[in-house]
Design a protein around this motif. Sequence first.
Motif, PDB file in Angstrom:
ATOM      1  N   VAL A 190       0.838  -1.201   0.000  1.00 50.91           N
ATOM      2  CA  VAL A 190       0.000   0.000   0.000  1.00 50.91           C
ATOM      3  C   VAL A 190       0.875   1.255   0.000  1.00 50.91           C
ATOM      4  CG1 VAL A 190      -1.957   1.138   1.117  1.00 50.91           C
ATOM      5  CG2 VAL A 190      -1.586  -1.309   1.464  1.00 50.91           C
ATOM      6  N   VAL A 191       0.428   2.252  -0.763  1.00 50.81           N
ATOM      7  CA  VAL A 191       1.162   3.519  -0.824  1.00 50.81           C
ATOM      8  C   VAL A 191       0.256   4.651  -0.352  1.00 50.81           C
ATOM      9  CG1 VAL A 191       2.621   2.715  -2.727  1.00 50.81           C
ATOM     10  CG2 VAL A 191       0.483   3.927  -3.220  1.00 50.81           C
ATOM     11  N   ILE A 215      -3.870   2.389  -3.364  1.00 43.69           N
ATOM     12  CA  ILE A 215      -3.302   3.741  -3.410  1.00 43.69           C
ATOM     13  C   ILE A 215      -4.176   4.625  -2.521  1.00 43.69           C
ATOM     14  CG2 ILE A 215      -2.702   5.695  -4.886  1.00 43.69           C
ATOM     15  CD1 ILE A 215      -2.481   3.706  -7.239  1.00 43.69           C
ATOM     16  N   ARG A 216      -3.643   5.039  -1.383  1.00 42.78           N
ATOM     17  CA  ARG A 216      -4.423   5.851  -0.437  1.00 42.78           C
ATOM     18  C   ARG A 216      -4.111   7.327  -0.639  1.00 42.78           C
ATOM     19  NH1 ARG A 216      -6.337   1.809  -0.196  1.00 42.78           N
ATOM     20  NH2 ARG A 216      -5.958   0.057   1.209  1.00 42.78           N
ATOM     21  N   LEU A 217      -5.091   8.059  -1.165  1.00 44.50           N
ATOM     22  CA  LEU A 217      -4.921   9.511  -1.303  1.00 44.50           C
ATOM     23  C   LEU A 217      -5.752  10.140  -0.191  1.00 44.50           C
ATOM     24  CD1 LEU A 217      -5.087   9.824  -5.195  1.00 44.50           C
ATOM     25  CD2 LEU A 217      -3.077   9.587  -3.714  1.00 44.50           C
ATOM     26  N   ALA A 235      -3.750   6.712  11.125  1.00 40.31           N
ATOM     27  CA  ALA A 235      -5.000   5.944  11.162  1.00 40.31           C
ATOM     28  C   ALA A 235      -5.130   5.060   9.915  1.00 40.31           C
ATOM     29  CB  ALA A 235      -6.193   6.900  11.254  1.00 40.31           C
ATOM     30  N   ALA A 236      -4.762   5.622   8.756  1.00 35.77           N
ATOM     31  CA  ALA A 236      -4.870   4.865   7.503  1.00 35.77           C
ATOM     32  C   ALA A 236      -3.916   3.677   7.500  1.00 35.77           C
ATOM     33  CB  ALA A 236      -4.580   5.785   6.316  1.00 35.77           C
ATOM     34  N   VAL A 237      -2.686   3.921   7.962  1.00 34.47           N
ATOM     35  CA  VAL A 237      -1.683   2.859   7.982  1.00 34.47           C
ATOM     36  C   VAL A 237      -2.123   1.741   8.926  1.00 34.47           C
ATOM     37  CG1 VAL A 237       0.684   2.295   8.646  1.00 34.47           C
ATOM     38  CG2 VAL A 237       0.220   4.388   7.347  1.00 34.47           C
ATOM     39  N   VAL A 246       0.467  -4.326   3.639  1.00 38.38           N
ATOM     40  CA  VAL A 246       1.837  -3.923   3.981  1.00 38.38           C
ATOM     41  C   VAL A 246       2.103  -2.492   3.513  1.00 38.38           C
ATOM     42  CG1 VAL A 246       4.289  -4.457   3.647  1.00 38.38           C
ATOM     43  CG2 VAL A 246       2.598  -6.315   3.720  1.00 38.38           C
ATOM     44  N   PRO A 247       2.277  -1.547   4.443  1.00 44.02           N
ATOM     45  CA  PRO A 247       2.583  -0.162   4.053  1.00 44.02           C
ATOM     46  C   PRO A 247       3.952  -0.104   3.370  1.00 44.02           C
ATOM     47  CG  PRO A 247       1.994  -0.323   6.382  1.00 44.02           C
ATOM     48  CD  PRO A 247       2.217  -1.722   5.899  1.00 44.02           C
ATOM     49  N   LEU A 248       3.994   0.513   2.198  1.00 39.50           N
ATOM     50  CA  LEU A 248       5.226   0.491   1.403  1.00 39.50           C
ATOM     51  C   LEU A 248       5.906   1.849   1.278  1.00 39.50           C
ATOM     52  CD1 LEU A 248       7.090  -1.084  -0.638  1.00 39.50           C
ATOM     53  CD2 LEU A 248       5.628  -0.140  -2.436  1.00 39.50           C
ATOM     54  N   TYR A 249       5.138   2.896   0.964  1.00 41.63           N
ATOM     55  CA  TYR A 249       5.756   4.127   0.430  1.00 41.63           C
ATOM     56  C   TYR A 249       4.860   5.308   0.774  1.00 41.63           C
ATOM     57  CZ  TYR A 249       7.893   6.971  -3.434  1.00 41.63           C
ATOM     58  OH  TYR A 249       8.538   7.910  -4.205  1.00 41.63           O
ATOM     59  N   LEU A 250       5.483   6.360   1.241  1.00 44.55           N
ATOM     60  CA  LEU A 250       4.767   7.607   1.502  1.00 44.55           C
ATOM     61  C   LEU A 250       5.361   8.708   0.641  1.00 44.55           C
ATOM     62  CD1 LEU A 250       2.936   9.571   3.175  1.00 44.55           C
ATOM     63  CD2 LEU A 250       4.866   9.776   4.766  1.00 44.55           C
TER      64      LEU A 250
END
Lengths: 477, 477
Positions: A190-191, A215-217, A235-237, A246-250
């Motif tokens: 997830v990004v 893709i979380r905007l 909260a999103a993560v 799996v959180p990948l990239y911010l």
Amino acid sequence: MGKIESNLVNTPHFNPLNPQEFRKQAHEMVDFIADYYQNIESYPVLSQVQPGYLRANLPQNAPSLPESLETILEDVKNQIIPGMTHWLSPNFFAFFPSTVSTAGFLGEMLCTCFNSVGFNWIASPAATELEMLVIDWLADMLKLPKSFMFQGTGGGVIQNTTSEAILVTLIAARDKALDVDGSGNLNKLVVYASDQTHSTFAKACKMVGISPRNIRLIPTTIDAGFSLSPIQLKAAVEADMADGLVPLYLCVTLGTTSTTAVDPIELLAGVAKEHGMWVHVDAAYAGSACICPEFRHHLNGVELVDSLSLSPHKWLLSGLDCCCLNKQSESDSVVDFKDWQVGTGRRFKSLRLWLIFRTYGVVNLQDHIRSDVGMAKIFEDFVRSDPRFEIVVPREFGLVCFRLNPDETFGSDYTELLNRKLLDWVNSTGRVYMTHTKVGGIYILRFAVGATLTGDNHVVAAWKLIKEGADALLKTV
Amino acid sequence: MGKIESNLVNTPHFNPLNPQEFRKQAHEMVDFIADYYQNIESYPVLSQVQPGYLRANLPQNAPSLPESLETILEDVKNQIIPGMTHWLSPNFFAFFPSTVSTAGFLGEMLCTCFNSVGFNWIASPAATELEMLVIDWLADMLKLPKSFMFQGTGGGVIQNTTSEAILVTLIAARDKALDVDGSGNLNKLVVYASDQTHSTFAKACKMVGISPRNIRLIPTTIDAGFSLSPIQLKAAVEADMADGLVPLYLCVTLGTTSTTAVDPIELLAGVAKEHGMWVHVDAAYAGSACICPEFRHHLNGVELVDSLSLSPHKWLLSGLDCCCLNKQSESDSVVDFKDWQVGTGRRFKSLRLWLIFRTYGVVNLQDHIRSDVGMAKIFEDFVRSDPRFEIVVPREFGLVCFRLNPDETFGSDYTELLNRKLLDWVNSTGRVYMTHTKVGGIYILRFAVGATLTGDNHVVAAWKLIKEGADALLKTV
């Protein structure tokens, strides 16, 4: 060998790089270009042509036989220039400016002159080494930690655009997260970014195979100045991790495209690093301002991130395309830049930045940033002085976000319609070009100051024109 | 507004694009560059510097205050030029040539002059429309079917490099094959090419998330001229399908990097299309030759493929970076090129090709291809005339693949050592630069003719030098 050699007649081959011919024609072109710059205000900023205009006026096939430079330059004047939207016009206040300079132009001429292909060190040692040097110069101007420099443990590279910088860092993050054999759960990665992040972020994510569902905007609000909230990110993560993702990239933005909102690097990186994410800072436009001490605080916390990109073509006078990507990582003594980018071949791009930094010096580059910000401040004051207008979001850099809002009683649709009409009218005059954005449901006019040739007088004239448009519009209401 | 306006003092801002200053300095740069071209043969072709040479000789930080153009040009002479590998030298026979021309240079100057950012039509109508036109001109010169042209049902775009062309077509193929929501079986998709395909293909596949286990680089042999066998392709595809995998994409090469091998488009596309694969033709180098009728047959079957890329910077005098990608597909009346490439911003690149096609005409461009091929033929004849040398693979275009092979009785390791020594010696003279390749276990010297300034005399001198090296080497044996 005798027989074969004697067959060689010393006939003059077709020579498309005869130095005498080159000298003559290049001088002609210099004068043509200098004349264009001198006359640039005589052209409508926004082109007034209709789609398909050019094909109707030019031959459908390449000529068999040569044409003269004079003939071609006549066509540039009569066919090309009328179809240009003149990004270098001092009356161009649209998008973000695409800044240029004489030094950048000369650097580009040298780059074209050598036409070296620096895919690895030996293919053009000077091209690789000068790029390493100017990347460090820029990092020093920005007061980046040594861990981002070749002189330290990191390094950098000149990419074409921010899109490429995001793409290559996403791939690095993805491949670090997945198993070596590539069989990992790409669908679980997830990004994150704010809903103000440039659309190239989502585009790059899709290119590398991140599921569009991942893709979380994260929504932003006008009250928070459209900047990404660390609390919302957290909260999103956590929600994603609870779902087994799996959180990948911010992607953190320093100066968003719509309103130049600044995401808080330090707080956001703190959240992301708790979960082992790659943090990239997209400072395409506003990063350049950080060469001035009074703007440097926007980079606070940069030591926590993995990579940072900044486009000198936006605000450091380099001309297109030039996006510097710095990253924290080990580097070898011999760098093969082909492994740092999408392509294999690459031009000697660092010459442009090297000439700019040397020709102007850091002091003048800081002045140039401050002068643009100062002109934006002048425009902001004009807007504030007229009660029919309002500043929609606070101005931080060279962009003023404003709108006509004489009377809210007719509702937001009516206000939007008025502003659309005003923008269309202003642009249709050809005397100024501005663009708009729509954020938080609000239709906003953007006045982006920073075209290289813009002076106070152009800002004053633009405001007069806008007022003239508003007068006429409100009279007919 | 009165009060605010009266506060504006008409002070001259720092102006990095003063037209008078521009004119003066750009003329100086033209003379500097013309002098460089005139003196280019006086520099060693291959740079003789050691890694790290430049940082040792230049300041570690950008200067605070301006420096003069004269000072900077002195540094270009004394610090940069000695570190260049001179790709434009007429004695450059390495890799593939990176061709340039006065017209390409002038086109690049115009592109830099406008510095327009043509991400969509309105941002620079002329930039979008001229690109559509010259892409069609080139397609016409190559006698591509109308289905590849804007004038027909297809179209094209100027990418930076072949890498980008392969990347975007791979993504298009992948997204067509996967479910709309991206949840499909990326791990099941398989791509095909020969083992002679440029490494950028595997790199692009990894970028888009193709499993390295699913990249089939099918072995080629010297007997088949290192071209991809349709029979072997068919066998590989059928084996993968039997394993439950999904054939996705075939990359066919017209003129491989090592030996300019030509894969048979028609037969290969026939196999691939039976299984619904995307077929891309990478004609980066040799595609340009197909503007001559006598080479056009290499494109036979092109109507069966989905996309074709060709780099005019390799053999059509354009200078870097310029890779034309044509594809068969529907197109709209208004094209927004940002949706056709990695980046968002894009330069007005078509000006270069437009100036080249018009300044020289198709007839001279054909002559230029034939002249290079003719010089390669001269070199080939030299090699054949000396029994100590051999031509390793048949020559088709401007590249001669040869080696010293005086006596096979000492074994292949010894032959390779001799050739390595010969190459090192030739390159160390600085008078010629060649590179090598190793295919089918054979170490081969590559003599690539085509640098813009190369004439018969340079080919003759290079052969003399190579013979001189061979004489000395064989004497000491």
